[in-house]
Design an enzyme around this catalytic site. Structure first.
Site, PDB file in Angstrom:
ATOM      1  N   LYS A   1      62.222  50.426  77.822  1.00 38.96           N
ATOM      2  CA  LYS A   1      63.873  49.970  77.610  1.00 38.96           C
ATOM      3  C   LYS A   1      63.467  49.220  76.195  1.00 38.96           C
ATOM      4  O   LYS A   1      63.955  47.596  77.191  1.00 38.96           O
ATOM      5  CB  LYS A   1      64.863  50.498  78.698  1.00 38.96           C
ATOM      6  CG  LYS A   1      66.489  49.795  77.852  1.00 38.96           C
ATOM      7  CD  LYS A   1      67.237  50.206  79.492  1.00 38.96           C
ATOM      8  CE  LYS A   1      67.359  49.006  79.676  1.00 38.96           C
ATOM      9  NZ  LYS A   1      68.426  49.126  80.842  1.00 38.96           N
TER      10      LYS A   1
ATOM     11  N   SER B   1      61.580  61.276  63.119  1.00 37.08           N
ATOM     12  CA  SER B   1      61.028  60.324  64.028  1.00 37.08           C
ATOM     13  C   SER B   1      62.202  59.293  64.149  1.00 37.08           C
ATOM     14  O   SER B   1      62.575  59.691  63.508  1.00 37.08           O
ATOM     15  CB  SER B   1      59.783  59.925  63.617  1.00 37.08           C
ATOM     16  OG  SER B   1      59.924  59.292  62.687  1.00 37.08           O
TER      17      SER B   1
ATOM     18  N   TYR C   1      60.703  60.568  68.717  1.00 33.12           N
ATOM     19  CA  TYR C   1      59.063  60.253  69.122  1.00 33.12           C
ATOM     20  C   TYR C   1      59.503  58.880  67.511  1.00 33.12           C
ATOM     21  O   TYR C   1      59.773  58.717  67.084  1.00 33.12           O
ATOM     22  CB  TYR C   1      57.803  60.589  68.420  1.00 33.12           C
ATOM     23  CG  TYR C   1      57.841  61.071  66.906  1.00 33.12           C
ATOM     24  CD1 TYR C   1      56.926  60.561  66.001  1.00 33.12           C
ATOM     25  CD2 TYR C   1      58.284  62.666  66.696  1.00 33.12           C
ATOM     26  CE1 TYR C   1      57.059  60.565  65.033  1.00 33.12           C
ATOM     27  CE2 TYR C   1      57.642  62.527  65.842  1.00 33.12           C
ATOM     28  CZ  TYR C   1      57.287  62.165  64.539  1.00 33.12           C
ATOM     29  OH  TYR C   1      56.819  61.795  63.608  1.00 33.12           O
TER      30      TYR C   1
END
Length: 121
Positions: free
Chosen positions: A9, A25, A58
């Site tokens: 995280k 992305s 991503y």
């Protein structure tokens, strides 16, 4: 059996750029990705603290040392420069791996993308 668990995280990153006409992305300073163990092109879940938006995309690596966090393509509609976001990645673990698994958490200052602390929880 496999179960999904938090892998890493990035907490309280500040969006620094937004590029609507990019192919897609989300761009990150490679130092951020490496601190959390996130690989370029790895799937990420992003939560925007300002507007509550959550989206998947991503990660791609930008310029090292730039402190960049850029929403590219359609993700540019999910936030704006200055928003604080939390970025999550997940992994699949077998039952025997669960007890020893420790997610990596990198906490930022929420303004200048300075790392405040980094740890495994």
């Amino acid at each position: 059996m496999f179960s999904f668990f938090l892998k890493a995280k990035l907490h309280h990153l500040c969006v620094t750029e937004s590029q609507l006409n990019y192919m897609g992305s989300m761009t990150f300073d490679p130092d951020f990705l490496e601190a959390a163990g996130i690989q370029p092109f790895e799937k990420v879940l992003v939560a925007n603290l300002r507007n509550g938006e959550r989206f998947e995309t991503y990660a791609i690596a930008g310029e090292r040392g730039s402190k960049i966090v850029c929403l590219n393509g359609a993700t540019a509609h999910k936030g704006q420069v200055g928003d604080q976001v939390i970025v999550f990645t997940f992994c699949m673990l077998q039952d025997d791996e669960i007890k020893t698994h420790k997610p990596r958490v990198v906490v930022f200052d929420g303004k200048k993308n300075e790392i405040v602390r980094s740890s495994s929880i």
